[in-house]
Design a protein around this motif. Structure first.
Motif, mmCIF file in Angstrom:
data_model
loop_
_atom_site.group_PDB
_atom_site.id
_atom_site.type_symbol
_atom_site.label_atom_id
_atom_site.label_comp_id
_atom_site.label_asym_id
_atom_site.label_seq_id
_atom_site.Cartn_x
_atom_site.Cartn_y
_atom_site.Cartn_z
ATOM 1 N N LEU A 21 48.165 62.448 18.007
ATOM 2 C CA LEU A 21 46.919 62.844 18.667
ATOM 3 C C LEU A 21 46.362 61.710 19.532
ATOM 4 C CD1 LEU A 21 45.261 64.883 15.803
ATOM 5 C CD2 LEU A 21 46.021 65.758 18.012
ATOM 6 N N ALA A 22 46.472 60.475 19.065
ATOM 7 C CA ALA A 22 46.028 59.337 19.873
ATOM 8 C C ALA A 22 46.867 59.230 21.151
ATOM 9 C CB ALA A 22 46.108 58.045 19.063
ATOM 10 N N ALA A 23 48.165 59.453 21.026
ATOM 11 C CA ALA A 23 49.033 59.427 22.208
ATOM 12 C C ALA A 23 48.691 60.583 23.148
ATOM 13 C CB ALA A 23 50.500 59.501 21.787
ATOM 14 N N ALA A 24 48.357 61.735 22.591
ATOM 15 C CA ALA A 24 47.968 62.870 23.427
ATOM 16 C C ALA A 24 46.673 62.567 24.172
ATOM 17 C CB ALA A 24 47.806 64.125 22.571
ATOM 18 N N GLU A 25 45.779 61.808 23.561
ATOM 19 C CA GLU A 25 44.541 61.408 24.234
ATOM 20 C C GLU A 25 44.846 60.514 25.433
ATOM 21 O OE1 GLU A 25 40.656 61.152 25.220
ATOM 22 O OE2 GLU A 25 41.356 62.341 23.529
ATOM 23 N N ILE A 26 45.855 59.685 25.323
ATOM 24 C CA ILE A 26 46.240 58.818 26.442
ATOM 25 C C ILE A 26 46.822 59.655 27.582
ATOM 26 C CG2 ILE A 26 47.857 57.007 27.152
ATOM 27 C CD1 ILE A 26 47.514 55.835 24.309
ATOM 28 N N VAL A 27 47.629 60.654 27.237
ATOM 29 C CA VAL A 27 48.266 61.495 28.244
ATOM 30 C C VAL A 27 47.248 62.424 28.908
ATOM 31 C CG1 VAL A 27 49.981 63.314 28.601
ATOM 32 C CG2 VAL A 27 50.511 61.371 27.129
ATOM 33 N N ALA A 28 46.353 63.010 28.102
ATOM 34 C CA ALA A 28 45.358 63.951 28.616
ATOM 35 C C ALA A 28 43.973 63.489 28.163
ATOM 36 C CB ALA A 28 45.644 65.356 28.110
ATOM 37 N N PRO A 29 43.420 62.481 28.836
ATOM 38 C CA PRO A 29 42.151 61.924 28.363
ATOM 39 C C PRO A 29 41.005 62.914 28.452
ATOM 40 C CG PRO A 29 42.762 60.973 30.480
ATOM 41 C CD PRO A 29 43.902 61.838 30.042
ATOM 42 N N PHE A 31 38.447 62.181 25.670
ATOM 43 C CA PHE A 31 37.629 61.528 24.654
ATOM 44 C C PHE A 31 37.316 62.482 23.513
ATOM 45 C CE2 PHE A 31 34.380 58.303 23.408
ATOM 46 C CZ PHE A 31 35.238 57.229 23.471
ATOM 47 N N PHE A 32 38.289 63.302 23.144
ATOM 48 C CA PHE A 32 38.120 64.269 22.072
ATOM 49 C C PHE A 32 39.207 64.100 21.018
ATOM 50 C CE2 PHE A 32 39.211 68.455 20.318
ATOM 51 C CZ PHE A 32 38.020 68.755 19.697
ATOM 52 N N LEU A 33 40.451 64.094 21.451
ATOM 53 C CA LEU A 33 41.564 64.019 20.509
ATOM 54 C C LEU A 33 41.604 62.709 19.746
ATOM 55 C CD1 LEU A 33 44.414 65.667 22.606
ATOM 56 C CD2 LEU A 33 43.098 66.663 20.744
ATOM 57 N N ILE A 34 41.043 61.663 20.316
ATOM 58 C CA ILE A 34 41.067 60.365 19.642
ATOM 59 C C ILE A 34 40.297 60.428 18.328
ATOM 60 C CG2 ILE A 34 39.055 59.369 20.802
ATOM 61 C CD1 ILE A 34 42.308 57.511 20.096
ATOM 62 N N TRP A 35 39.216 61.209 18.290
ATOM 63 C CA TRP A 35 38.415 61.307 17.065
ATOM 64 C C TRP A 35 39.156 62.103 15.994
ATOM 65 C CZ3 TRP A 35 35.247 57.637 17.441
ATOM 66 C CH2 TRP A 35 34.639 57.321 18.652
ATOM 67 N N ILE A 36 39.827 63.157 16.397
ATOM 68 C CA ILE A 36 40.601 63.945 15.440
ATOM 69 C C ILE A 36 41.805 63.124 14.967
ATOM 70 C CG2 ILE A 36 41.918 66.072 15.107
ATOM 71 C CD1 ILE A 36 40.059 67.372 17.144
ATOM 72 N N GLY A 37 42.396 62.354 15.876
ATOM 73 C CA GLY A 37 43.495 61.470 15.486
ATOM 74 C C GLY A 37 43.042 60.410 14.491
ATOM 75 N N PHE A 66 34.945 66.376 11.497
ATOM 76 C CA PHE A 66 33.569 66.704 11.873
ATOM 77 C C PHE A 66 32.723 65.440 11.987
ATOM 78 C CE2 PHE A 66 29.181 67.678 10.736
ATOM 79 C CZ PHE A 66 28.877 68.602 11.715
ATOM 80 N N VAL A 67 32.820 64.564 10.997
ATOM 81 C CA VAL A 67 32.040 63.322 11.015
ATOM 82 C C VAL A 67 32.434 62.454 12.209
ATOM 83 C CG1 VAL A 67 31.664 61.148 9.766
ATOM 84 C CG2 VAL A 67 31.569 63.320 8.541
ATOM 85 N N ALA A 68 33.728 62.343 12.484
ATOM 86 C CA ALA A 68 34.184 61.513 13.605
ATOM 87 C C ALA A 68 33.715 62.088 14.942
ATOM 88 C CB ALA A 68 35.706 61.389 13.587
ATOM 89 N N ARG A 73 30.165 61.566 19.390
ATOM 90 C CA ARG A 73 29.277 62.188 20.370
ATOM 91 C C ARG A 73 27.912 61.501 20.396
ATOM 92 N NH1 ARG A 73 28.558 68.543 21.443
ATOM 93 N NH2 ARG A 73 26.864 68.349 22.925
ATOM 94 N N ARG A 74 27.382 61.203 19.219
ATOM 95 C CA ARG A 74 26.091 60.493 19.148
ATOM 96 C C ARG A 74 26.207 59.105 19.761
ATOM 97 N NH1 ARG A 74 22.005 61.142 14.470
ATOM 98 N NH2 ARG A 74 21.449 59.250 15.557
ATOM 99 N N TRP A 75 27.321 58.418 19.486
ATOM 100 C CA TRP A 75 27.509 57.072 20.029
ATOM 101 C C TRP A 75 27.578 57.122 21.555
ATOM 102 C CZ3 TRP A 75 31.342 54.588 22.826
ATOM 103 C CH2 TRP A 75 31.200 53.212 22.913
ATOM 104 N N LEU A 76 28.282 58.116 22.100
ATOM 105 C CA LEU A 76 28.392 58.235 23.555
ATOM 106 C C LEU A 76 27.054 58.561 24.202
ATOM 107 C CD1 LEU A 76 31.785 59.989 24.236
ATOM 108 C CD2 LEU A 76 31.043 57.748 24.996
ATOM 109 N N ARG A 77 26.219 59.348 23.527
ATOM 110 C CA ARG A 77 24.893 59.617 24.070
ATOM 111 C C ARG A 77 24.043 58.353 24.098
ATOM 112 N NH1 ARG A 77 23.596 65.098 21.260
ATOM 113 N NH2 ARG A 77 24.614 66.494 22.714
ATOM 114 N N ALA A 78 24.161 57.549 23.054
ATOM 115 C CA ALA A 78 23.379 56.313 22.979
ATOM 116 C C ALA A 78 23.944 55.225 23.894
ATOM 117 C CB ALA A 78 23.340 55.795 21.542
ATOM 118 N N ASN A 79 25.238 55.249 24.163
ATOM 119 C CA ASN A 79 25.918 54.238 24.985
ATOM 120 C C ASN A 79 26.738 54.913 26.074
ATOM 121 O OD1 ASN A 79 25.257 51.935 23.160
ATOM 122 N ND2 ASN A 79 26.500 53.130 21.751
ATOM 123 N N PRO A 80 26.083 55.484 27.089
ATOM 124 C CA PRO A 80 26.846 56.188 28.129
ATOM 125 C C PRO A 80 27.762 55.231 28.889
ATOM 126 C CG PRO A 80 24.543 55.994 28.759
ATOM 127 C CD PRO A 80 24.657 55.461 27.366
#
Length: 148
Positions: A21-29, A31-37, A66-68, A73-80
């Motif tokens: 999943l982390a590799a898939a995030e690199i191929v198709a960025p 910022f979603f699959l990295i959290w599930i990975g 879910f937690v990740a 998402r909260r971190w990205l809102r606080a740190n755009p």
């Protein structure tokens, strides 16, 4: 089921899924699959330390996912993420402030101006051919100009 798959330890399956999943995030960025990975990798580490049954492993993975995702998402809102070049892929936006030469007189608010080695449609107050105009904004592929 292939024999090698039946012999695969569950923690290796979770760790492999996380890396995939982390590799898939690199191929198709996105910022979603990295959290599930990340959730899959943490699940793999937990299962490695404390072997659980498959239903509990899936539950741990679901909760961690879910937690990740929520935490990310909260971190990205606080740190755009801000770009050092906000008009990187907006060529018309990059032209704001530039002084151009009118190549086709602006009549009834429409004309053309020289941009680099080409011409762009412009909109603004009437101006004669050869007049200098300044780009004040862009409206799609049309530059909005004013007399320079």
């Amino acid at each position: 089921m292939p024999e090698w798959l039946a012999d695969l330890e569950p923690h290796w399956a979770w760790l492999s899924l996380g890396v995939l999943l982390a590799a898939a995030e690199i191929v198709a960025p996105g910022f979603f699959l990295i959290w599930i990975g990340a959730a899959a990798i943490v699940t793999g580490v937990v299962v490695w330390i404390l072997p659980f049954g498959v239903p509990l492993q899936l539950g741990i993975f679901a909760i961690l996912s879910f937690v990740a995702l929520y935490g990310g998402r909260r971190w990205l809102r606080a740190n755009p993420i801000t770009s050092s070049d906000p008009h990187l892929n907006q060529r018309a936006g990059r032209l704001v402030g530039e002084v151009l030469t009118v190549t086709k007189a602006i009549e009834d608010g429409r004309g053309r101006a020289k941009v680099g080695d080409g011409e762009w449609p412009v909109r603004g107050p009437d101006a004669a051919e050869g007049a200098k105009v300044r780009v004040v904004s862009a409206d799609g592929g049309v530059l909005v100009v004013e007399p320079a």
